[in-house]
Write a protein that holds these residues in place. Structure first.
Motif, mmCIF file in Angstrom:
data_model
loop_
_atom_site.group_PDB
_atom_site.id
_atom_site.type_symbol
_atom_site.label_atom_id
_atom_site.label_comp_id
_atom_site.label_asym_id
_atom_site.label_seq_id
_atom_site.Cartn_x
_atom_site.Cartn_y
_atom_site.Cartn_z
ATOM 1 N N THR A 98 1.008 -1.279 0.210
ATOM 2 C CA THR A 98 0.020 -0.010 -0.019
ATOM 3 C C THR A 98 0.843 1.120 0.138
ATOM 4 O OG1 THR A 98 -1.938 -1.242 1.022
ATOM 5 C CG2 THR A 98 -1.904 1.201 1.379
ATOM 6 N N GLN B 32 -3.676 5.514 1.295
ATOM 7 C CA GLN B 32 -5.297 5.085 1.437
ATOM 8 C C GLN B 32 -6.198 6.061 1.936
ATOM 9 O OE1 GLN B 32 -5.380 1.782 4.180
ATOM 10 N NE2 GLN B 32 -3.937 2.760 5.824
ATOM 11 N N SER B 33 -7.457 5.725 1.580
ATOM 12 C CA SER B 33 -8.399 6.656 2.131
ATOM 13 C C SER B 33 -9.548 5.680 2.624
ATOM 14 C CB SER B 33 -8.891 7.789 0.886
ATOM 15 O OG SER B 33 -9.640 6.896 0.075
ATOM 16 N N ASN C 175 -7.458 1.915 -1.413
ATOM 17 C CA ASN C 175 -6.023 1.831 -1.248
ATOM 18 C C ASN C 175 -5.327 2.077 -2.581
ATOM 19 O OD1 ASN C 175 -6.181 0.876 1.284
ATOM 20 N ND2 ASN C 175 -6.430 -1.090 0.929
ATOM 21 N N GLU D 151 -2.102 0.908 -4.496
ATOM 22 C CA GLU D 151 -1.171 -0.177 -4.293
ATOM 23 C C GLU D 151 -0.074 -0.190 -5.244
ATOM 24 O OE1 GLU D 151 -3.799 -3.690 -2.209
ATOM 25 O OE2 GLU D 151 -3.098 -3.702 -4.169
ATOM 26 N N ARG E 253 -12.284 -0.459 -1.616
ATOM 27 C CA ARG E 253 -12.155 -0.975 -0.190
ATOM 28 C C ARG E 253 -13.602 -1.566 0.051
ATOM 29 N NH1 ARG E 253 -9.302 2.754 4.145
ATOM 30 N NH2 ARG E 253 -8.313 0.647 4.882
#
Length: 183
Positions: A12, A15-16, A20, A22, A42
């Protein structure tokens, strides 16, 4: 014959609450390697619903869109909650967003937007035989409901307020299905 590349070193980057970001190393069958980045959803995917009042009238909405910072014309849509099927989510979103339920919900297709770098999926559902029923939703303001005609789809496609590709695709799919059904 295609041989799926080997994915290694997936991690990762950011992220929020929704995505994510990646990074992943990819090794192809011929030995070539590349680094890819992707947005991993997510959630459980999304549903986009085509609510048909009759065989020609679709109920669309104006909703504020953060990405374009304006009100966009589109179809009923929303995320699929944990434990929900796309059909169940479609029925719930209809009641929350436009105040209708549907006696007939038909799954049409699962689509992606940019599979080269994004994992999210949208399930397109045709809603017919509508009846009035509301449910409390999560919209910050009431949505403006606008009836449009599938028989005027070419003109609607070029409406400057309708820019979302998912909605445009779904409208064409609905028109073709309904037209093929009625001969």
């Amino acid at each position: 014959m295609r041989k799926k590349p080997k994915l290694t070193n997936i991690h990762t980057v950011a992220q929020s609450r929704i995505f994510n970001l990646e990074s992943l190393d990819v090794e192809f069958s011929n030995g070539a390697t590349r680094v890819y980045e992707r947005l991993m959803s997510r959630g459980n995917g999304a549903v986009l619903v085509i609510p048909m009042l009759d065989d020609d009238t679709v109920l669309m909405i104006y909703e504020f869109s953060g990405g374009t910072e304006r009100y966009e014309l589109g179809l009923t849509k929303g995320k699929i909650d944990k434990g929900e099927t796309p059909i169940e989510a479609a029925g719930r979103e209809l009641k929350e967003e436009i105040g209708f339920g549907a006696n007939k919900l038909t799954f049409l297709k699962t689509i992606t937007l940019a599979p080269g770098y994004q994992s999210s999926e949208t399930h397109i559902v045709l809603a017919e035989d509508l009846f009035e029923e509301t449910a409390e939703g999560d919209e910050p303001e009431p949505l403006e409901i606008v009836p449009k005609k599938l028989s005027e789809l070419e003109e609607l496609t070029y409406n400057e307020d309708l820019t979302e590709a998912r909605s445009i695709l779904a409208l064409y799919m609905a028109r073709d299905i309904i037209n093929n059904r009625s001969g």
